[in-house]
Design a protein around this motif. Structure first.
Motif, PDB file in Angstrom:
ATOM      1  N   ARG A 177      44.726   1.464  -0.137  1.00 46.06           N
ATOM      2  CA  ARG A 177      44.569   2.808  -0.669  1.00 46.06           C
ATOM      3  C   ARG A 177      45.655   3.677  -0.042  1.00 46.06           C
ATOM      4  NH1 ARG A 177      38.920   4.927   0.512  1.00 46.06           N
ATOM      5  NH2 ARG A 177      38.367   3.376  -1.068  1.00 46.06           N
ATOM      6  N   LYS A 178      46.608   4.090  -0.851  1.00 48.97           N
ATOM      7  CA  LYS A 178      47.772   4.843  -0.362  1.00 48.97           C
ATOM      8  C   LYS A 178      48.503   4.050   0.734  1.00 48.97           C
ATOM      9  CE  LYS A 178      45.827   9.385  -1.422  1.00 48.97           C
ATOM     10  NZ  LYS A 178      45.447  10.720  -0.883  1.00 48.97           N
ATOM     11  N   ARG A 179      48.625   2.730   0.484  1.00 50.01           N
ATOM     12  CA  ARG A 179      49.329   1.822   1.385  1.00 50.01           C
ATOM     13  C   ARG A 179      48.665   1.710   2.756  1.00 50.01           C
ATOM     14  NH1 ARG A 179      55.818   2.817   0.320  1.00 50.01           N
ATOM     15  NH2 ARG A 179      55.768   2.480  -1.932  1.00 50.01           N
ATOM     16  N   ARG A 180      47.381   1.948   2.806  1.00 46.02           N
ATOM     17  CA  ARG A 180      46.633   1.854   4.059  1.00 46.02           C
ATOM     18  C   ARG A 180      45.418   0.965   3.844  1.00 46.02           C
ATOM     19  NH1 ARG A 180      45.561   7.915   5.603  1.00 46.02           N
ATOM     20  NH2 ARG A 180      44.635   6.976   7.458  1.00 46.02           N
ATOM     21  N   PRO A 181      44.911   0.315   4.911  1.00 47.96           N
ATOM     22  CA  PRO A 181      43.783  -0.611   4.761  1.00 47.96           C
ATOM     23  C   PRO A 181      42.496   0.128   4.441  1.00 47.96           C
ATOM     24  CG  PRO A 181      44.269  -0.282   7.081  1.00 47.96           C
ATOM     25  CD  PRO A 181      45.353   0.415   6.321  1.00 47.96           C
ATOM     26  N   VAL A 182      41.614  -0.554   3.715  1.00 46.32           N
ATOM     27  CA  VAL A 182      40.331   0.008   3.316  1.00 46.32           C
ATOM     28  C   VAL A 182      39.227  -0.908   3.812  1.00 46.32           C
ATOM     29  CG1 VAL A 182      38.872   0.736   1.389  1.00 46.32           C
ATOM     30  CG2 VAL A 182      41.351   1.086   1.287  1.00 46.32           C
ATOM     31  N   GLY A 183      38.267  -0.347   4.540  1.00 46.93           N
ATOM     32  CA  GLY A 183      37.138  -1.119   5.036  1.00 46.93           C
ATOM     33  C   GLY A 183      35.855  -0.734   4.326  1.00 46.93           C
ATOM     34  N   ARG A 184      35.030  -1.725   4.014  1.00 48.14           N
ATOM     35  CA  ARG A 184      33.750  -1.479   3.340  1.00 48.14           C
ATOM     36  C   ARG A 184      32.631  -1.762   4.331  1.00 48.14           C
ATOM     37  NH1 ARG A 184      31.596  -3.346  -2.600  1.00 48.14           N
ATOM     38  NH2 ARG A 184      29.373  -3.016  -2.218  1.00 48.14           N
ATOM     39  N   PHE A 185      31.729  -0.783   4.504  1.00 51.41           N
ATOM     40  CA  PHE A 185      30.647  -0.868   5.480  1.00 51.41           C
ATOM     41  C   PHE A 185      29.311  -0.880   4.749  1.00 51.41           C
ATOM     42  CE2 PHE A 185      34.329   1.016   7.369  1.00 51.41           C
ATOM     43  CZ  PHE A 185      34.396   0.498   8.651  1.00 51.41           C
ATOM     44  N   ASN A 186      28.539  -1.934   4.935  1.00 53.28           N
ATOM     45  CA  ASN A 186      27.250  -2.113   4.274  1.00 53.28           C
ATOM     46  C   ASN A 186      26.147  -2.164   5.329  1.00 53.28           C
ATOM     47  OD1 ASN A 186      28.324  -2.473   1.582  1.00 53.28           O
ATOM     48  ND2 ASN A 186      29.050  -4.453   2.283  1.00 53.28           N
ATOM     49  N   CYS A 187      25.127  -1.317   5.156  1.00 53.45           N
ATOM     50  CA  CYS A 187      23.972  -1.343   6.050  1.00 53.45           C
ATOM     51  C   CYS A 187      22.821  -2.088   5.380  1.00 53.45           C
ATOM     52  CB  CYS A 187      23.558   0.091   6.394  1.00 53.45           C
ATOM     53  SG  CYS A 187      22.175   0.175   7.566  1.00 53.45           S
ATOM     54  N   LYS A 188      21.902  -2.558   6.184  1.00 56.16           N
ATOM     55  CA  LYS A 188      20.760  -3.283   5.642  1.00 56.16           C
ATOM     56  C   LYS A 188      19.860  -2.392   4.799  1.00 56.16           C
ATOM     57  CE  LYS A 188      20.609  -6.703   9.376  1.00 56.16           C
ATOM     58  NZ  LYS A 188      19.790  -7.268  10.487  1.00 56.16           N
ATOM     59  N   CYS A 189      19.945  -1.092   4.990  1.00 55.91           N
ATOM     60  CA  CYS A 189      19.117  -0.171   4.195  1.00 55.91           C
ATOM     61  C   CYS A 189      19.669   0.009   2.786  1.00 55.91           C
ATOM     62  CB  CYS A 189      19.005   1.177   4.898  1.00 55.91           C
ATOM     63  SG  CYS A 189      20.557   2.108   4.987  1.00 55.91           S
ATOM     64  N   GLY A 190      20.790  -0.592   2.480  1.00 59.63           N
ATOM     65  CA  GLY A 190      21.382  -0.491   1.158  1.00 59.63           C
ATOM     66  C   GLY A 190      22.482   0.543   1.053  1.00 59.63           C
ATOM     67  N   PHE A 191      22.677   1.338   2.085  1.00 59.34           N
ATOM     68  CA  PHE A 191      23.713   2.368   2.071  1.00 59.34           C
ATOM     69  C   PHE A 191      25.072   1.712   2.329  1.00 59.34           C
ATOM     70  CE2 PHE A 191      26.141   5.979   3.683  1.00 59.34           C
ATOM     71  CZ  PHE A 191      25.719   7.011   2.864  1.00 59.34           C
ATOM     72  N   ALA A 192      26.028   1.952   1.432  1.00 56.87           N
ATOM     73  CA  ALA A 192      27.346   1.329   1.553  1.00 56.87           C
ATOM     74  C   ALA A 192      28.418   2.362   1.241  1.00 56.87           C
ATOM     75  CB  ALA A 192      27.475   0.130   0.617  1.00 56.87           C
ATOM     76  N   TYR A 193      29.471   2.332   2.044  1.00 60.33           N
ATOM     77  CA  TYR A 193      30.571   3.272   1.841  1.00 60.33           C
ATOM     78  C   TYR A 193      31.870   2.607   2.293  1.00 60.33           C
ATOM     79  CZ  TYR A 193      30.240   4.015   6.896  1.00 60.33           C
ATOM     80  OH  TYR A 193      30.211   3.836   8.251  1.00 60.33           O
ATOM     81  N   SER A 194      32.971   3.222   1.924  1.00 61.33           N
ATOM     82  CA  SER A 194      34.275   2.720   2.362  1.00 61.33           C
ATOM     83  C   SER A 194      35.083   3.877   2.924  1.00 61.33           C
ATOM     84  CB  SER A 194      35.023   2.055   1.202  1.00 61.33           C
ATOM     85  OG  SER A 194      35.408   3.025   0.236  1.00 61.33           O
ATOM     86  N   ARG A 195      36.017   3.534   3.783  1.00 62.36           N
ATOM     87  CA  ARG A 195      36.937   4.543   4.310  1.00 62.36           C
ATOM     88  C   ARG A 195      38.282   3.896   4.600  1.00 62.36           C
ATOM     89  NH1 ARG A 195      36.919   4.562  10.050  1.00 62.36           N
ATOM     90  NH2 ARG A 195      35.223   3.351  10.980  1.00 62.36           N
ATOM     91  N   THR A 196      39.288   4.739   4.611  1.00 62.25           N
ATOM     92  CA  THR A 196      40.658   4.285   4.801  1.00 62.25           C
ATOM     93  C   THR A 196      41.003   4.293   6.283  1.00 62.25           C
ATOM     94  OG1 THR A 196      41.228   5.238   2.670  1.00 62.25           O
ATOM     95  CG2 THR A 196      43.049   4.674   4.121  1.00 62.25           C
ATOM     96  N   GLY A 197      41.648   3.236   6.748  1.00 59.53           N
ATOM     97  CA  GLY A 197      42.073   3.133   8.135  1.00 59.53           C
ATOM     98  C   GLY A 197      43.565   3.363   8.264  1.00 59.53           C
TER      99      GLY A 197
END
Length: 617
Positions: A317-337
């Motif tokens: 994403r904009k030439r930067r790494p993207v990490g996906r974070f998933n919790c057991k409660c079903g909440f999932a989001y991503s952010r750029t590193g």
């Protein structure tokens, strides 16, 4: 050999010796040595093991403990490199002086024999060659102490103001640290992750793992001088250096083990010692040290570090790494590193899924008519448009507090709830654009099309990947690389070298050694080349065939050498004594050897007769 190692076929080597279990068993009962102690403290395995693939070290340990033979050295990967083994056992003059004072005699140090080590890291002086030649067939059957094979020589101190000397000293210090930390587990994949992490920070590798080849080679050649790289046999060879050199094999996905010296040079280039680099994180982590927090405001563990791992997206994403974070409660989001501060852990760049806990909390708050839309949004950390979208999806009532809430229009509904007709229309539109661009630019490559139609490509690769792969442009033909080695020049060089090496072996003053392909390869330090690439050097092959000795020629040369010894000793032997001393008992019935024996006996009698006549006069 039989008494120490339980075999008559053993060789006196120190890099990766075998039959160590037999050696420990043969020692006196009160000794304190074990198989592990000898391997860790007296061999070069700790220098090699951190750079081998997982599972290789236990195999080598098993072979060293038992009767591994040449297979042990093959599994180490050292023979596959271009770095030659030093021809002589080496020593440090100042270490020798200290040993004399402490113990009354000196001893061989394994550190001084490691490939790439040419200086003593404890005294900052250059190493010197002893009298014992490594790899020479006669020396492999002897046990030679350092007292026998070293001499008093002037000390050559390092000039630490010179950059090349600093590099050589750092290599020796890193090897010393490796030898003092045996059984250090690492592996080529772990090292590769550490290299990429540092290279990304230097801007020489993208977050997707793409190596900036030209920039990397330019910076590396500025860091190390060509003279130094050639001196330690790590120079980039061949015309096409951008495809065949060892540096690129280290920074790309590893396939085979590489020589430890290559790794140590790359570590220096990255600004770390071996000790520092092995302490870096073993995973390619751009999002700090885990665990990571769950950012679900509806959960009891809100902002607590409960997410143990994340997934790195293959796309940037904009030439930067993207990490996906998933919790057991079903909440999932991503952010750029990558993360630059501890607060980055609590940042959300894109929502993926709110989960069942969040949706249940939305229903509960939605039914509380005392709360306004803005208050519910502040509680759940979302805007009112998102609330309306999820209320539409969950089919909640839009009449709250007697006041109707405006539902979400079809154009703003959640992805996945759009009508199938809208998806089909988008698919048809993007397919048409892709085919039209291919028709207008028939020579455009896959990468160029992706850049021209980036939006269309992203949608098609996510929703219509099979069709996209079917209608991708044809792959361009691979460019035929120019040969990295000038075999004609190499053939001419080794044809002369082979002839000269054979002449030196025949003229040696010591007991004759048979002139064979192996002996010539050891003499030139090119055994692997003569064994594996001889078919590419016809002139060298022709010269080699002409100088290699047969058994009869070698036996005849031994006879004449013994003949000279008898003449110098003024001894007239019997024919049987001559045959035994020349070790030609098995060939004594050969007509050619019989003729040589008779000529040798006549020569001894003739020369001794002349000597006696001169003494009588």
């Amino acid at each position: 050999m039989q008494a120490l190692f339980g075999t008559r076929n053993g060789l006196a080597i120190f890099e990766l010796p075998c039959h160590i279990r037999n050696l420990v068993t043969a020692l006196p009962p009160s000794h304190r040595y074990s198989v592990e102690y000898i391997i860790d403290k007296c061999t070069l395995l700790p220098f090699i093991s951190p750079f081998l693939p997982p599972g290789r070290v236990p195999q080598i340990l098993e072979k060293m403990e038992g009767s591994g033979g040449p297979l042990t050295y093959l599994r180490s990967g050292l023979m596959a490199s271009r770095i030659p083994t030093p021809q002589w056992l080496r020593f440090c003059p100042l270490c020798k002086e200290e040993d004399k004072k402490l113990f009354g005699e000196t001893y061989w140090r394994r550190l001084h024999q490691a490939q790439g080590v040419v200086v003593c890291p404890f005294h900052n002086v250059f190493l010197e060659n002893g009298f014992t030649r490594r790899g020479y067939s006669r020396c492999l059957l002897q046990f030679i102490s350092a007292e026998q094979s070293t001499k008093e020589v002037p000390v050559r101190s390092l000039d630490l103001l010179e950059r090349d000397n600093q590099v050589l000293l750092m290599i020796a210090q890193d090897v010393s640290w490796l030898l003092s930390h045996p059984r250090y587990e690492s592996g080529v994949d772990t090292l590769h992750n550490r290299y990429l992490r540092l290279l990304v920070g230097m801007g020489l590798v993208s977050y997707a793992g793409v190596v900036q080849v030209s920039e990397l080679l330019d910076e590396f050649n500025k860091f190390f001088s060509p003279t130094l790289l050639k001196f330690i046999h790590c120079e980039f060879r061949g015309k096409d250096q951008t495809h065949t050199n060892w540096l690129l094999r280290l920074v790309r996905r590893p396939r085979h083990a590489q020589h430890p010296l290559y790794h140590l040079l790359l570590m220096q280039f990255l600004g770390h010692t071996a000790e520092e680099l092995f302490k870096l994180p073993s995973t390619l982590n751009f999002f700090g040290k885990g665990p990571w927090p769950c950012l679900n405001p509806a959960a009891l563990h809100y902002r607590e570090s409960v997410i143990q791992e994340y997934k790195l997206s293959p796309q940037l994403r904009k030439r930067r790494p993207v990490g996906r974070f998933n919790c057991k409660c079903g909440f999932a989001y991503s952010r750029t590193g990558p993360d630059y501060s501890p607060e980055d852990k609590f940042r959300i760049d894109k929502m993926i899924s709110f989960g069942s806990f969040w949706e249940a909390k939305l229903k509960e708050l939605w039914n509380d008519l005392s709360l306004s839309m803005k208050e519910i949004g502040r509680w759940l950390k979302v805007d009112t448009l998102t609330l309306r979208r999820y209320a539409t999806r969950l089919k909640l009532s839009f009449f709250r507090s007697g006041k109707p809430v405006k539902p979400v229009s079809p154009a703003k509904r959640l992805k996945g709830s759009c009508p199938q007709k809208a998806i089909n229309d988008k698919r048809k539109k993007y397919r048409s654009k892709w085919l039209s661009e291919m028709h207008l630019n028939p020579k455009a490559s896959w990468r160029e099309l992706r850049q021209m139609l980036s939006r269309e490509y992203r949608w098609l690769i996510s929703n219509d990947s099979k069709w996209l792969k079917k209608y991708r442009p044809p792959l361009s033909k691979r460019r035929i690389l120019s040969p990295s080695v000038d075999w004609n020049a190499r053939d001419s060089f080794y044809a002369i070298a082979v002839s000269e090496a054979a002449s030196r072996l025949k003229k040696a003053s010591s007991r004759p050694a048979q002139v064979t392909k192996t002996a010539i390869g050891i003499e030139l330090g090119a055994s692997a080349l003569l064994k594996q690439k001889l078919q590419r050097m016809p002139l060298t092959s022709q010269v080699l065939a002409s100088v290699v000795e047969t058994r009869e020629e070698y036996a005849a040369r031994r006879i004449w050498w013994i003949t000279n010894l008898y003449c110098n000793e003024c001894i007239l032997p019997t024919e049987c004594q001559l045959i035994r001393r020349a070790s030609v008992t098995r060939l004594k019935a050969n007509p050619e050897i019989r003729a040589v024996i008779k000529a040798a006996m006549y020569m001894i009698k003739l020369r001794l007769a002349s000597e006696w006549e001169l003494q009588a006069i």
